[in-house]
Write a protein that holds these residues in place. Structure first.
Motif, PDB file in Angstrom:
ATOM      1  N   TYR A 198       0.940  -1.221  -0.018  1.00 58.06           N
ATOM      2  CA  TYR A 198      -0.015   0.081  -0.044  1.00 58.06           C
ATOM      3  C   TYR A 198       0.718   1.292   0.023  1.00 58.06           C
ATOM      4  O   TYR A 198       0.400   2.409  -0.694  1.00 58.06           O
ATOM      5  CB  TYR A 198      -0.922  -0.139   1.318  1.00 58.06           C
ATOM      6  CG  TYR A 198      -1.979  -1.060   1.002  1.00 58.06           C
ATOM      7  CD1 TYR A 198      -3.195  -0.834   0.383  1.00 58.06           C
ATOM      8  CD2 TYR A 198      -1.949  -2.393   1.501  1.00 58.06           C
ATOM      9  CE1 TYR A 198      -4.124  -1.795   0.154  1.00 58.06           C
ATOM     10  CE2 TYR A 198      -2.934  -3.379   1.470  1.00 58.06           C
ATOM     11  CZ  TYR A 198      -3.967  -3.145   0.794  1.00 58.06           C
ATOM     12  OH  TYR A 198      -4.862  -4.022   0.561  1.00 58.06           O
ATOM     13  N   LEU A 199       2.008   1.338   0.907  1.00 51.47           N
ATOM     14  CA  LEU A 199       2.832   2.708   0.874  1.00 51.47           C
ATOM     15  C   LEU A 199       3.330   2.607  -0.496  1.00 51.47           C
ATOM     16  O   LEU A 199       3.435   3.964  -0.919  1.00 51.47           O
ATOM     17  CB  LEU A 199       4.002   2.161   1.755  1.00 51.47           C
ATOM     18  CG  LEU A 199       3.373   2.226   3.374  1.00 51.47           C
ATOM     19  CD1 LEU A 199       4.618   1.885   4.343  1.00 51.47           C
ATOM     20  CD2 LEU A 199       2.757   3.345   3.450  1.00 51.47           C
ATOM     21  N   GLU A 200       3.613   1.792  -1.321  1.00 52.75           N
ATOM     22  CA  GLU A 200       4.250   2.157  -2.678  1.00 52.75           C
ATOM     23  C   GLU A 200       3.325   2.477  -3.686  1.00 52.75           C
ATOM     24  O   GLU A 200       3.445   3.053  -4.645  1.00 52.75           O
ATOM     25  CB  GLU A 200       4.918   0.584  -3.128  1.00 52.75           C
ATOM     26  CG  GLU A 200       6.002   0.089  -2.168  1.00 52.75           C
ATOM     27  CD  GLU A 200       6.890  -1.076  -3.014  1.00 52.75           C
ATOM     28  OE1 GLU A 200       6.072  -1.543  -4.094  1.00 52.75           O
ATOM     29  OE2 GLU A 200       7.634  -1.605  -2.551  1.00 52.75           O
ATOM     30  N   ASN A 201       1.913   2.278  -3.194  1.00 51.84           N
ATOM     31  CA  ASN A 201       0.924   2.775  -4.400  1.00 51.84           C
ATOM     32  C   ASN A 201       0.179   3.822  -3.438  1.00 51.84           C
ATOM     33  O   ASN A 201      -0.965   4.091  -4.072  1.00 51.84           O
ATOM     34  CB  ASN A 201      -0.053   1.740  -4.566  1.00 51.84           C
ATOM     35  CG  ASN A 201       0.737   0.319  -5.171  1.00 51.84           C
ATOM     36  OD1 ASN A 201       0.788   0.623  -6.260  1.00 51.84           O
ATOM     37  ND2 ASN A 201       0.746  -0.700  -4.457  1.00 51.84           N
ATOM     38  N   ALA A 202       1.019   4.961  -2.737  1.00 49.46           N
ATOM     39  CA  ALA A 202       0.158   5.858  -2.124  1.00 49.46           C
ATOM     40  C   ALA A 202      -0.241   6.862  -3.222  1.00 49.46           C
ATOM     41  O   ALA A 202      -1.027   7.687  -2.950  1.00 49.46           O
ATOM     42  CB  ALA A 202       1.233   6.575  -1.203  1.00 49.46           C
ATOM     43  N   HIS A 203       0.616   6.810  -4.350  1.00 52.37           N
ATOM     44  CA  HIS A 203       0.240   7.911  -5.519  1.00 52.37           C
ATOM     45  C   HIS A 203      -1.042   7.639  -6.103  1.00 52.37           C
ATOM     46  O   HIS A 203      -1.843   8.424  -6.831  1.00 52.37           O
ATOM     47  CB  HIS A 203       1.428   8.046  -6.435  1.00 52.37           C
ATOM     48  CG  HIS A 203       1.713   6.708  -7.141  1.00 52.37           C
ATOM     49  ND1 HIS A 203       2.018   5.273  -6.594  1.00 52.37           N
ATOM     50  CD2 HIS A 203       1.371   6.241  -8.459  1.00 52.37           C
ATOM     51  CE1 HIS A 203       1.921   4.596  -7.497  1.00 52.37           C
ATOM     52  NE2 HIS A 203       1.766   5.129  -8.647  1.00 52.37           N
ATOM     53  N   LEU A 204      -1.357   6.408  -5.780  1.00 54.72           N
ATOM     54  CA  LEU A 204      -2.830   5.800  -6.457  1.00 54.72           C
ATOM     55  C   LEU A 204      -3.783   5.954  -5.402  1.00 54.72           C
ATOM     56  O   LEU A 204      -5.086   6.307  -5.925  1.00 54.72           O
ATOM     57  CB  LEU A 204      -2.758   4.490  -7.056  1.00 54.72           C
ATOM     58  CG  LEU A 204      -1.870   4.107  -8.010  1.00 54.72           C
ATOM     59  CD1 LEU A 204      -1.640   2.668  -8.331  1.00 54.72           C
ATOM     60  CD2 LEU A 204      -1.889   4.852  -9.169  1.00 54.72           C
ATOM     61  N   LEU A 205      -3.664   5.918  -3.993  1.00 55.56           N
ATOM     62  CA  LEU A 205      -4.622   5.958  -3.041  1.00 55.56           C
ATOM     63  C   LEU A 205      -4.989   7.455  -2.914  1.00 55.56           C
ATOM     64  O   LEU A 205      -6.345   7.634  -2.746  1.00 55.56           O
ATOM     65  CB  LEU A 205      -3.824   5.531  -1.592  1.00 55.56           C
ATOM     66  CG  LEU A 205      -3.831   4.048  -1.411  1.00 55.56           C
ATOM     67  CD1 LEU A 205      -2.962   3.751  -0.177  1.00 55.56           C
ATOM     68  CD2 LEU A 205      -5.134   3.455  -1.303  1.00 55.56           C
ATOM     69  N   ILE A 206      -4.344   8.299  -3.122  1.00 59.69           N
ATOM     70  CA  ILE A 206      -4.523   9.900  -3.023  1.00 59.69           C
ATOM     71  C   ILE A 206      -5.758  10.340  -4.057  1.00 59.69           C
ATOM     72  O   ILE A 206      -6.827  10.843  -3.523  1.00 59.69           O
ATOM     73  CB  ILE A 206      -3.401  10.781  -3.450  1.00 59.69           C
ATOM     74  CG1 ILE A 206      -2.279  10.526  -2.054  1.00 59.69           C
ATOM     75  CG2 ILE A 206      -3.823  12.196  -3.309  1.00 59.69           C
ATOM     76  CD1 ILE A 206      -0.837  11.390  -2.383  1.00 59.69           C
ATOM     77  N   PRO A 207      -5.556   9.888  -5.356  1.00 60.50           N
ATOM     78  CA  PRO A 207      -6.917  10.345  -6.246  1.00 60.50           C
ATOM     79  C   PRO A 207      -8.058   9.376  -5.950  1.00 60.50           C
ATOM     80  O   PRO A 207      -9.286   9.815  -6.115  1.00 60.50           O
ATOM     81  CB  PRO A 207      -6.268   9.981  -7.494  1.00 60.50           C
ATOM     82  CG  PRO A 207      -5.125   8.961  -7.432  1.00 60.50           C
ATOM     83  CD  PRO A 207      -4.469   9.324  -6.055  1.00 60.50           C
ATOM     84  N   LEU A 208      -7.855   8.344  -5.319  1.00 59.14           N
ATOM     85  CA  LEU A 208      -9.081   7.522  -4.991  1.00 59.14           C
ATOM     86  C   LEU A 208      -9.619   8.100  -3.645  1.00 59.14           C
ATOM     87  O   LEU A 208     -10.960   7.968  -3.660  1.00 59.14           O
ATOM     88  CB  LEU A 208      -8.429   5.842  -4.711  1.00 59.14           C
ATOM     89  CG  LEU A 208      -8.120   5.117  -6.082  1.00 59.14           C
ATOM     90  CD1 LEU A 208      -7.499   4.014  -5.607  1.00 59.14           C
ATOM     91  CD2 LEU A 208      -9.365   4.855  -6.852  1.00 59.14           C
ATOM     92  N   ILE A 209      -8.925   8.373  -2.628  1.00 59.20           N
ATOM     93  CA  ILE A 209      -9.631   8.942  -1.571  1.00 59.20           C
ATOM     94  C   ILE A 209     -10.196  10.323  -2.030  1.00 59.20           C
ATOM     95  O   ILE A 209     -11.284  10.714  -1.275  1.00 59.20           O
ATOM     96  CB  ILE A 209      -8.355   9.431  -0.378  1.00 59.20           C
ATOM     97  CG1 ILE A 209      -7.880   7.959   0.055  1.00 59.20           C
ATOM     98  CG2 ILE A 209      -8.884  10.063   0.523  1.00 59.20           C
ATOM     99  CD1 ILE A 209      -6.575   8.094   1.109  1.00 59.20           C
ATOM    100  N   ILE A 210      -9.563  11.194  -2.861  1.00 61.18           N
ATOM    101  CA  ILE A 210     -10.253  12.334  -3.335  1.00 61.18           C
ATOM    102  C   ILE A 210     -11.458  11.879  -4.116  1.00 61.18           C
ATOM    103  O   ILE A 210     -12.527  12.846  -3.767  1.00 61.18           O
ATOM    104  CB  ILE A 210      -9.247  13.255  -4.229  1.00 61.18           C
ATOM    105  CG1 ILE A 210      -8.025  13.648  -3.403  1.00 61.18           C
ATOM    106  CG2 ILE A 210     -10.145  14.273  -4.941  1.00 61.18           C
ATOM    107  CD1 ILE A 210      -6.759  14.388  -4.279  1.00 61.18           C
TER     108      ILE A 210
END
Length: 294
Positions: A198-210
């Motif tokens: 999950y940490l390696e994919n933080a750049h994907l989590l951010i737009p998903l959370i938004i």
């Protein structure tokens, strides 16, 4: 263990929907169908506003084009059954939530192929078709949502008001417990969820959370702007926040055979239940209340 995960999720959904049905009666759906404004606005929000919001977000967000398609796929899969449970726990309009889930399960047969094909053309510079089997999809929604809810309502109609009232308190603990157990089993035993960093994919989590936050706010304030009641508005917000990640994962793995698309579905499912519950609770408690009937 994969077989356990495959069995637990649909079984859990069926039990949860039966439990929700125990607290309803057929007359609870009368208002939804005689005054369909809330259904129309809820469906329009999910089918139109949700993908449009995702499109604007991913168009400008600097990520790999295939991940943009994955986010569009998530936006095209509205109305997971978990939204019905969240609506119940937060005392939203459960009949409306169930009705939106049922209608969406039919509409996505047409909207998902359109959105995914368009997304590939826009972002991946390639055309890829998605064909959702009509009867397979209908069978799934009938077995996991419609029939269990009807069974619960049938039992509710046969018992006294006092007996029906006695269901409320234990179900408030039992149903979320079943959902939590199913979530844990799927996260830890489903092979598709293994080795996700999950940490390696933080750049994907951010737009998903938004996307999760933004679409819920859009759904809530659109409903209020169109003079729907506060209870209806945060119910629609719940529907906007909880996508059918299981369906998105199935399309990614089985129909498109694309691990990057399935990664987006897994990431979204990892937080959306808790975040949607928290945001909906905030909107319920602090959102501007309107007195207009819908």
């Amino acid at each position: 263990m994969q077989e356990l995960a495959d069995l637990v999720m649909p079984l859990s959904i069926g039990i949860i929907m039966f439990g929700i049905g125990l607290e309803l009666r057929f007359k609870d759906f009368r208002r939804v169908f005689f005054y369909p404004k809330s259904v129309i606005i809820g469906l329009a929000s999910q089918i139109i506003l949700l993908p449009l919001t995702a499109l604007v977000l991913v168009y400008f967000w600097p990520i790999d084009p295939v991940y943009k398609v994955g986010i569009m796929l998530i936006a095209a899969c509205p109305g997971g059954t978990a939204s019905n449970l969240v609506a119940k726990v937060l005392k939203g309009r459960v009949p409306l939530s169930i009705t939106l889930t049922a209608f969406n399960s039919f509409l996505i047969l047409f909207t998902i192929p359109f959105v995914v094909t368009l997304s590939f053309d826009l972002f991946a510079q390639e055309s890829q078709q998605v064909d959702l089997g009509f009867w397979e999809t209908m069978k799934e929604i009938l077995l996991t949502v419609v029939f269990p809810v009807l069974g619960g309502i049938a039992v509710s109609e046969m018992v006294s008001d006092k007996t029906r009232e006695s269901f409320h308190k234990p179900l408030n603990y039992i149903l979320p417990g079943i959902m939590l157990l199913a979530f844990i089993i799927v996260v830890f035993f489903d092979n598709s969820n293994q080795d996700i960093r999950y940490l390696e994919n933080a750049h994907l989590l951010i737009p998903l959370i938004i996307l999760n936050i933004l679409t819920m706010l859009i759904g809530f304030f659109t409903a209020q702007k169109l003079k729907l009641k506060h209870k209806t508005a945060y119910t629609i917000a719940i529907e906007m926040g909880l996508q059918n990640s299981v369906l998105a994962l199935y399309i990614s793995n089985e129909l498109l055979s694309n691990d990057k698309l399935s990664l987006i579905a897994i990431l979204y499912s990892s937080f959306s239940l808790l975040s949607t519950f928290g945001i909906a609770l905030f909107l319920k408690q602090y959102g501007t209340k309107t007195a207009t009937e819908n």
